[in-house]
Design a protein around this motif. Structure first.
Motif, PDB file in Angstrom:
ATOM      1  N   LYS A  84       0.666   3.180  10.161  1.00  0.00           N
ATOM      2  CA  LYS A  84       1.461   3.740   9.053  1.00  0.00           C
ATOM      3  C   LYS A  84       1.801   5.193   9.377  1.00  0.00           C
ATOM      4  N   SER A  91       5.012   0.431   6.036  1.00  0.00           N
ATOM      5  CA  SER A  91       5.016   0.113   7.479  1.00  0.00           C
ATOM      6  C   SER A  91       6.261  -0.692   7.850  1.00  0.00           C
ATOM      7  N   HIS A  92       6.747  -1.508   6.896  1.00  0.00           N
ATOM      8  CA  HIS A  92       7.938  -2.311   7.151  1.00  0.00           C
ATOM      9  C   HIS A  92       9.057  -1.846   6.211  1.00  0.00           C
ATOM     10  N   LYS A 113      13.621  -4.517   1.834  1.00  0.00           N
ATOM     11  CA  LYS A 113      12.144  -4.466   1.781  1.00  0.00           C
ATOM     12  C   LYS A 113      11.630  -5.478   0.748  1.00  0.00           C
ATOM     13  N   THR A 116      12.249  -8.924   1.994  1.00  0.00           N
ATOM     14  CA  THR A 116      11.249  -9.323   3.006  1.00  0.00           C
ATOM     15  C   THR A 116       9.925  -9.695   2.349  1.00  0.00           C
ATOM     16  N   ARG A 119      10.656 -13.000   0.126  1.00  0.00           N
ATOM     17  CA  ARG A 119      11.073 -14.164   0.916  1.00  0.00           C
ATOM     18  C   ARG A 119       9.913 -14.676   1.783  1.00  0.00           C
ATOM     19  N   GLY A 143      -6.214  -9.074   4.233  1.00  0.00           N
ATOM     20  CA  GLY A 143      -5.240  -7.976   4.224  1.00  0.00           C
ATOM     21  C   GLY A 143      -4.912  -7.635   2.786  1.00  0.00           C
ATOM     22  N   SER A 144      -4.463  -6.401   2.561  1.00  0.00           N
ATOM     23  CA  SER A 144      -4.182  -6.002   1.177  1.00  0.00           C
ATOM     24  C   SER A 144      -2.960  -5.090   1.094  1.00  0.00           C
ATOM     25  N   GLY A 145      -1.999  -5.331   1.990  1.00  0.00           N
ATOM     26  CA  GLY A 145      -0.766  -4.533   1.970  1.00  0.00           C
ATOM     27  C   GLY A 145       0.326  -5.229   1.167  1.00  0.00           C
ATOM     28  N   ALA A 148       0.302  -8.979   0.989  1.00  0.00           N
ATOM     29  CA  ALA A 148      -0.819  -9.510   0.197  1.00  0.00           C
ATOM     30  C   ALA A 148      -0.404  -9.568  -1.275  1.00  0.00           C
ATOM     31  N   ARG A 169      -9.624  -4.654   5.956  1.00  0.00           N
ATOM     32  CA  ARG A 169     -10.340  -3.761   6.881  1.00  0.00           C
ATOM     33  C   ARG A 169     -10.936  -2.579   6.112  1.00  0.00           C
ATOM     34  N   SER A 173      -8.845  -0.446  -0.051  1.00  0.00           N
ATOM     35  CA  SER A 173      -7.512  -1.075  -0.258  1.00  0.00           C
ATOM     36  C   SER A 173      -7.680  -2.422  -0.938  1.00  0.00           C
ATOM     37  N   THR A 205      -2.238  -9.153   7.814  1.00  0.00           N
ATOM     38  CA  THR A 205      -2.692  -7.856   8.315  1.00  0.00           C
ATOM     39  C   THR A 205      -1.768  -7.433   9.449  1.00  0.00           C
ATOM     40  N   ALA A 207      -3.226  -6.521  12.189  1.00  0.00           N
ATOM     41  CA  ALA A 207      -4.195  -6.564  13.284  1.00  0.00           C
ATOM     42  C   ALA A 207      -3.568  -7.148  14.548  1.00  0.00           C
ATOM     43  N   VAL A 211      -8.544 -11.754  13.376  1.00  0.00           N
ATOM     44  CA  VAL A 211      -9.427 -11.460  12.241  1.00  0.00           C
ATOM     45  C   VAL A 211      -9.965 -12.763  11.642  1.00  0.00           C
TER      46      VAL A 211
HETATM   47  N1  LIG Z   1       6.856 -13.350   9.589  1.00  0.00           N
HETATM   48  C1  LIG Z   1       7.518 -12.592   8.741  1.00  0.00           C
HETATM   49  O1  LIG Z   1       8.614 -12.916   8.337  1.00  0.00           O
HETATM   50  C2  LIG Z   1       6.913 -11.333   8.266  1.00  0.00           C
HETATM   51  C3  LIG Z   1       5.715 -10.945   8.759  1.00  0.00           C
HETATM   52  N2  LIG Z   1       5.128  -9.796   8.316  1.00  0.00           N
HETATM   53  C4  LIG Z   1       3.829  -9.429   8.864  1.00  0.00           C
HETATM   54  O2  LIG Z   1       2.836  -9.525   7.830  1.00  0.00           O
HETATM   55  C5  LIG Z   1       1.788  -8.589   8.087  1.00  0.00           C
HETATM   56  C6  LIG Z   1       1.520  -7.745   6.835  1.00  0.00           C
HETATM   57  O3  LIG Z   1       2.669  -6.968   6.522  1.00  0.00           O
HETATM   58  P1  LIG Z   1       2.658  -5.945   5.293  1.00  0.00           P
HETATM   59  O4  LIG Z   1       1.762  -6.443   4.234  1.00  0.00           O
HETATM   60  O5  LIG Z   1       4.076  -5.622   4.972  1.00  0.00           O
HETATM   61  O6  LIG Z   1       1.987  -4.683   5.978  1.00  0.00           O
HETATM   62  P2  LIG Z   1       1.231  -3.448   5.258  1.00  0.00           P
HETATM   63  O7  LIG Z   1       1.326  -2.310   6.211  1.00  0.00           O
HETATM   64  O8  LIG Z   1       1.729  -3.265   3.888  1.00  0.00           O
HETATM   65  O9  LIG Z   1      -0.291  -3.941   5.180  1.00  0.00           O
HETATM   66  C7  LIG Z   1      -0.985  -4.118   6.373  1.00  0.00           C
HETATM   67  C8  LIG Z   1      -2.384  -4.613   6.096  1.00  0.00           C
HETATM   68  O10 LIG Z   1      -2.985  -4.860   7.369  1.00  0.00           O
HETATM   69  C9  LIG Z   1      -4.205  -4.167   7.437  1.00  0.00           C
HETATM   70  N3  LIG Z   1      -4.391  -3.728   8.807  1.00  0.00           N
HETATM   71  C10 LIG Z   1      -3.658  -2.829   9.502  1.00  0.00           C
HETATM   72  N4  LIG Z   1      -4.123  -2.715  10.756  1.00  0.00           N
HETATM   73  C11 LIG Z   1      -5.182  -3.559  10.847  1.00  0.00           C
HETATM   74  C12 LIG Z   1      -6.078  -3.899  11.881  1.00  0.00           C
HETATM   75  N5  LIG Z   1      -5.966  -3.344  13.087  1.00  0.00           N
HETATM   76  N6  LIG Z   1      -7.066  -4.806  11.629  1.00  0.00           N
HETATM   77  C13 LIG Z   1      -7.169  -5.384  10.407  1.00  0.00           C
HETATM   78  N7  LIG Z   1      -6.345  -5.097   9.387  1.00  0.00           N
HETATM   79  C14 LIG Z   1      -5.351  -4.199   9.608  1.00  0.00           C
HETATM   80  C15 LIG Z   1      -4.151  -3.042   6.443  1.00  0.00           C
HETATM   81  O11 LIG Z   1      -5.484  -2.925   6.029  1.00  0.00           O
HETATM   82  P3  LIG Z   1      -6.173  -1.709   5.233  1.00  0.00           P
HETATM   83  O12 LIG Z   1      -5.200  -1.274   4.187  1.00  0.00           O
HETATM   84  O13 LIG Z   1      -7.381  -2.340   4.664  1.00  0.00           O
HETATM   85  O14 LIG Z   1      -6.426  -0.679   6.249  1.00  0.00           O
HETATM   86  C16 LIG Z   1      -3.247  -3.623   5.344  1.00  0.00           C
HETATM   87  O15 LIG Z   1      -4.001  -4.335   4.407  1.00  0.00           O
HETATM   88  C17 LIG Z   1       2.245  -7.763   9.297  1.00  0.00           C
HETATM   89  O16 LIG Z   1       1.699  -8.301  10.471  1.00  0.00           O
HETATM   90  C18 LIG Z   1       3.746  -7.970   9.293  1.00  0.00           C
HETATM   91  O17 LIG Z   1       4.379  -7.726  10.524  1.00  0.00           O
HETATM   92  C19 LIG Z   1       5.694  -9.021   7.338  1.00  0.00           C
HETATM   93  C20 LIG Z   1       6.918  -9.363   6.823  1.00  0.00           C
HETATM   94  C21 LIG Z   1       7.637 -10.538   7.256  1.00  0.00           C
END
Ligand SMILES: NC(=O)C1=CN([C@@H]2O[C@H](COP(=O)(O)OP(=O)(O)OC[C@H]3O[C@@H](n4cnc5c(N)ncnc54)[C@H](OP(=O)(O)O)[C@@H]3O)[C@@H](O)[C@H]2O)C=CC1
Ligand SMILES: O=C([O-])C1=[NH+]CCC1
Length: 226
Positions: A84, A91-92, A113, A116, A119, A143-145, A148, A169, A173, A205, A207, A211
Motif C-alpha cells: 500500500k 491498493s487497487h 474501483k 471491481t 463485480r 484477508g480483510s481489505g 473482503a 495478517r 484489520s 489477500t 499475499a 496462506v
Molecule cells: N481476480 C480479480 O478479478 C480480482 C482480484 N483481486 C485480488 O484480490 C486480492 C485482495 O484485493 P483487495 O481486497 O482489493 O486488496 P486490499 O489491499 O484492500 O486488501 C489486501 C488484504 O491482503 C492482506 N495482505 C497484504 N499483504 C499480505 C501478505 N503478504 N500476506 C497476507 N496477507 C496480506 C492485507 O492484510 P492486513 O490488512 O491484515 O495487513 C489485506 O487484508 C488481491 O490479491 C487482488 O489482486 C482484486 C480485485 C479483482
C-alpha cells in the motif's frame, strides 16, 4: 448524448447506488454464460494486458471487451500495488471507459474501483451458487481489505451462513472488519483456525506466499481464490 458531446463522468457514489447486488448478479450470470458460449455468446475479450511497474512493485492492467449481444464496448484500466502506498490510497484503483461501438466515440468515464469490488465478489458468489457444497453453514474469509468487505456483503446476502470467520495478517484489520458489520463475525488468530471446518472459503489477500493449505480444507468445501 449527441455524437460530439464530451463523455459523462460517473463517480464512485453514483456507481455504488446503481450497482446493487440483486441487479448485478443476473446481468453477470448472463455475461459469464455469453463468454462461455464462445462465438454464439458474441463476446470478444482478449486476454488482459498486465504491465509491470517494477520500480514501484505496481501493475497497470488493460482489460478490453465487446459484447455484440448487448452492443457494449468497454475497457477497464486498473492499477494495483503490492505494498500500500498510503493509508488513504487503495491498493487497487480502476477506471472503466465506455465507447459507442458503432463509431468509437467515448461516452462515459466511470469509477472502476466500486465496479471491481462488487463485480469480483458477485462472480465469486455466482460460482459458489453453481458449485456450492451441500452444507452452507460456515463462511471463512482470509484477508480483510476491500474484497473482503464486498465478499462478506454479497455472501451473507445470498447464502444462509450460520457462522462467519475472518483472519487477516494484521489482527487489527480483521477486528475493524468484524466491527464494521452488525452481524456476528468471529476474528480468528490463524488462517488454519478460520479454515478448518469451513464450507466456503474466500481468499482475498495480497499475499505472494500461500496462506491456505489443502490439508486444512474440509472435503467438499468450496474455495473462491482471488
Ligand atoms: N481476480 C480479480 O478479478 C480480482 C482480484 N483481486 C485480488 O484480490 C486480492 C485482495 O484485493 P483487495 O481486497 O482489493 O486488496 P486490499 O489491499 O484492500 O486488501 C489486501 C488484504 O491482503 C492482506 N495482505 C497484504 N499483504 C499480505 C501478505 N503478504 N500476506 C497476507 N496477507 C496480506 C492485507 O492484510 P492486513 O490488512 O491484515 O495487513 C489485506 O487484508 C488481491 O490479491 C487482488 O489482486 C482484486 C480485485 C479483482
Ligand atoms: O480483474 C481485476 O480487476 C484484477 N485482477 C488482478 C487484480 C485485480
Amino acid at each position: 448524448l449527441r455524437m460530439n458531446d464530451p463523455p459523462v463522468l460517473i463517480g464512485a457514489d453514483v456507481v455504488k447506488k446503481a450497482l446493487q447486488f440483486e441487479k448485478l448478479v443476473p446481468v453477470l450470470e448472463k455475461a459469464l454464460a455469453d463468454v462461455s458460449s464462445g462465438k454464439e455468446g458474441g463476446v470478444v475479450q482478449p486476454l488482459r494486458t498486465m504491465m509491470s511497474l517494477e520500480k514501484y512493485s505496481g501493475f497497470l492492467g488493460i482489460m478490453p471487451a465487446y459484447s455484440s449481444t448487448d452492443d457494449i464496448l468497454a475497457t477497464k484500466l486498473l492499477t494495483f500495488y503490492q505494498q500500500k502506498t498510503s493509508s488513504t490510497i487503495p491498493s487497487h484503483q480502476a477506471t472503466v471507459l465506455l465507447f459507442d461501438p458503432s463509431n468509437g466515440c467515448l461516452k462515459a468515464i466511470m469509477d472502476g474501483k466500486v465496479i471491481t469490488d462488487k463485480r469480483t465478489a458477485a462472480v465469486s458468489a455466482i460460482a459458489t451458487k453453481f458449485l456450492k457444497p451441500t452444507n452452507l453453514e460456515v463462511l471463512c474469509i482470509l484477508g480483510s481489505g476491500a474484497q473482503a468487505y464486498s465478499h462478506y456483503e454479497i455472501f451473507t446476502e445470498m447464502f444462509p451462513f450460520k457462522e462467519v470467520r475472518v483472519w487477516s495478517r494484521n489482527r487489527k484489520s480483521a477486528e475493524a472488519f468484524a466491527d464494521s458489520f452488525p452481524g456476528d463475525i468471529q476474528v480468528c488468530s490463524s488462517a488454519k483456525e478460520a479454515v478448518v471446518g469451513a464450507d466456503v472459503i474466500v481468499t482475498v489477500t495480497m499475499a505472494t506466499e500461500p496462506v491456505l493449505f489443502g490439508e486444512w480444507v474440509k472435503p467438499g468445501a468450496h474455495i473462491n481464490g482471488m
